[in-house]
Design a protein around this motif. Structure first.
Motif, short mmCIF file in Angstrom:
data_model
loop_
_atom_site.label_atom_id
_atom_site.label_comp_id
_atom_site.label_asym_id
_atom_site.label_seq_id
_atom_site.Cartn_x
_atom_site.Cartn_y
_atom_site.Cartn_z
N UNK A 82 0.80 -1.05 -0.07
CA UNK A 82 -0.11 0.13 0.00
C UNK A 82 1.22 1.09 -0.27
N UNK A 83 0.11 2.29 -0.78
CA UNK A 83 1.24 3.47 -1.07
C UNK A 83 -0.14 4.53 0.20
N UNK A 84 0.65 5.38 0.97
CA UNK A 84 -0.56 6.09 1.54
C UNK A 84 0.36 7.60 0.94
N UNK A 85 -0.98 8.72 1.48
CA UNK A 85 -0.25 10.15 1.41
C UNK A 85 -1.24 10.79 2.38
N UNK A 86 -0.58 11.60 3.23
CA UNK A 86 -0.74 12.15 4.61
C UNK A 86 -0.49 13.74 4.48
N UNK A 87 -1.48 14.77 4.19
CA UNK A 87 -0.75 16.04 3.89
C UNK A 87 -0.80 16.66 5.57
N UNK A 88 0.09 17.35 5.85
CA UNK A 88 0.38 18.18 6.97
C UNK A 88 -0.35 17.73 8.26
N UNK A 89 0.19 17.71 9.03
CA UNK A 89 -0.86 16.71 10.56
C UNK A 89 -1.26 15.66 10.24
N UNK A 90 -1.70 15.40 9.32
CA UNK A 90 -2.71 14.19 9.40
C UNK A 90 -1.91 12.83 9.25
N UNK A 91 -2.74 11.68 10.00
CA UNK A 91 -2.64 10.22 10.43
C UNK A 91 -3.27 9.52 9.83
N UNK B 168 -2.37 -6.28 15.35
CA UNK B 168 -2.03 -4.50 16.59
C UNK B 168 -2.57 -3.94 15.19
N UNK B 169 -2.47 -2.44 16.00
CA UNK B 169 -2.31 -1.23 14.97
C UNK B 169 -0.98 -0.31 14.74
N UNK B 170 -0.50 0.02 13.78
CA UNK B 170 1.23 0.99 13.49
C UNK B 170 -0.27 2.28 13.31
N UNK B 171 0.72 3.28 14.02
CA UNK B 171 -0.19 4.91 13.25
C UNK B 171 1.01 5.53 12.68
N UNK B 172 1.29 6.13 12.14
CA UNK B 172 2.21 6.41 10.52
C UNK B 172 0.84 7.87 10.25
N UNK B 173 2.38 9.38 11.28
CA UNK B 173 1.47 10.39 10.62
C UNK B 173 2.29 11.51 9.70
N UNK B 174 2.05 12.70 9.20
CA UNK B 174 2.68 13.07 8.06
C UNK B 174 4.12 13.55 8.97
N UNK B 175 4.54 13.27 9.97
CA UNK B 175 5.97 13.58 9.28
C UNK B 175 6.83 12.54 10.30
N UNK B 176 6.17 11.29 9.46
CA UNK B 176 6.82 10.35 9.87
C UNK B 176 7.49 9.37 8.32
N UNK B 177 8.61 8.97 8.52
CA UNK B 177 9.10 9.24 6.90
C UNK B 177 8.85 7.89 5.99
#
Length: 292
Positions: free
Chosen positions: A126-135, A149-158
């Protein structure tokens, strides 16, 4: 082969795009007009992807080297770009195909649009797009050992890509990992790394492991006559640890080179983690996208 099929899923918010072996779930979040325009762009791009790949399939099945080859198609170029950093071992651009398709359709979806977040899920790669401040949250599909389990990716993660490989998956594997899931900068990079790390989880010559030449199972396989895993019998704890340690070493090498952000390796109920990202739990992660 029938042409591309694009339809809404019953929930009315996700698009299902299918053409030959490509099977995508696409979802975008934002203003309705922006979402609608993005979906139209994604659908238009998806309709051409498979034919473009088929036109260059011969070269895509040939091993990559340190020097990237020129491909006419954008998706093929993504595949080659992802494979070339691993050219010290046998690897072809096909190791990145599912992730590269997800990246390409996502790029079409978001170009010129004002969206909050979006994803393209190609069978778990999967490919993900996140605008600033999004997760966004990634759901951990089970490997047969009860993970949830779950993993959370936010816009500041690489991280903007996740992929899983292993001998139980859709593609053939040279190793014995039940699953290896990788987080990386894009889905193509995650895809090829997951493939190669899963190959490294292995016990060469072990009598409990059944193998067959790849081309006897899939005549057009890019792996040729290389032996791929068809079954894994009983392994003791020391053997499991040895196999996972080999895979973990490969994952750590990828992480040290900046090719991945994190990985989770699964074999016979055991797990090893490489790196960390976001809120990745100690129980590890694998799999599909689930929005928060």
């Amino acid at each position: 082969m029938s042409g591309p099929r694009i339809a809404w899923l019953p929930d009315g918010r996700r698009l299902h795009m299918q053409h030959g072996p490509i099977d995508l779930i696409v979802e975008a979040f934002g203003a309705p007009a922006e979402r609608a325009a993005g979906y139209r762009q994604a659908a238009a791009r998806f309709s051409t992807v498979l034919d473009e790949l088929a036109g260059e399939l011969g070269a895509l099945r040939a091993p990559s080297t340190n020097t990237p080859r020129h491909f006419a198609g954008a998706t093929a170029r993504r595949m080659e770009q992802a494979a070339c950093p691993h050219a010290g071992r046998f690897v072809t651009p096909m190791a990145a195909v599912a992730g590269a398709v997800a990246d390409e359709v996502l790029a079409a979806l978001v170009t010129g649009r004002e969206l909050e977040r979006a994803y393209v899920n190609n069978g778990g790669d999967s490919a993900v797009f996140l605008a600033p401040g999004q997760m966004i949250r990634l759901a951990v599909a089970g490997t047969g050992h009860g993970f949830s389990d779950r993993v959370t990716i936010d816009a500041d993660d690489p991280v903007r890509g996740i992929a899983t490989s292993g001998w139980r998956g859709r593609s053939h594997s040279l190793g014995i990992a039940d699953a290896v899931t990788v987080l990386a900068a894009n889905a193509a990079a995650a895809d090829v790394a997951a493939t190669l790390i899963a190959n490294a989880v292995d016990l060469p010559g072990h009598p409990a492991i059944a193998r067959a030449p790849a081309n006897t199972l899939s005549p057009d396989s890019d792996l040729g006559a290389r032996p791929v895993t068809t079954g894994v019998g009983a392994l003791d704890a020391a053997e499991i640890d040895t196999a996972l340690a080999r895979g973990l070493a490969a994952a750590e090498t990828c992480r040290a080179r900046g090719l991945i952000a994190a990985a989770a390796l699964f074999l016979c109920g055991a797990c090893r983690l490489c790196g960390s990202i976001g809120t990745m739990p100690a129980g590890a992660f694998q799999g599909d996208l689930l929005d928060a």
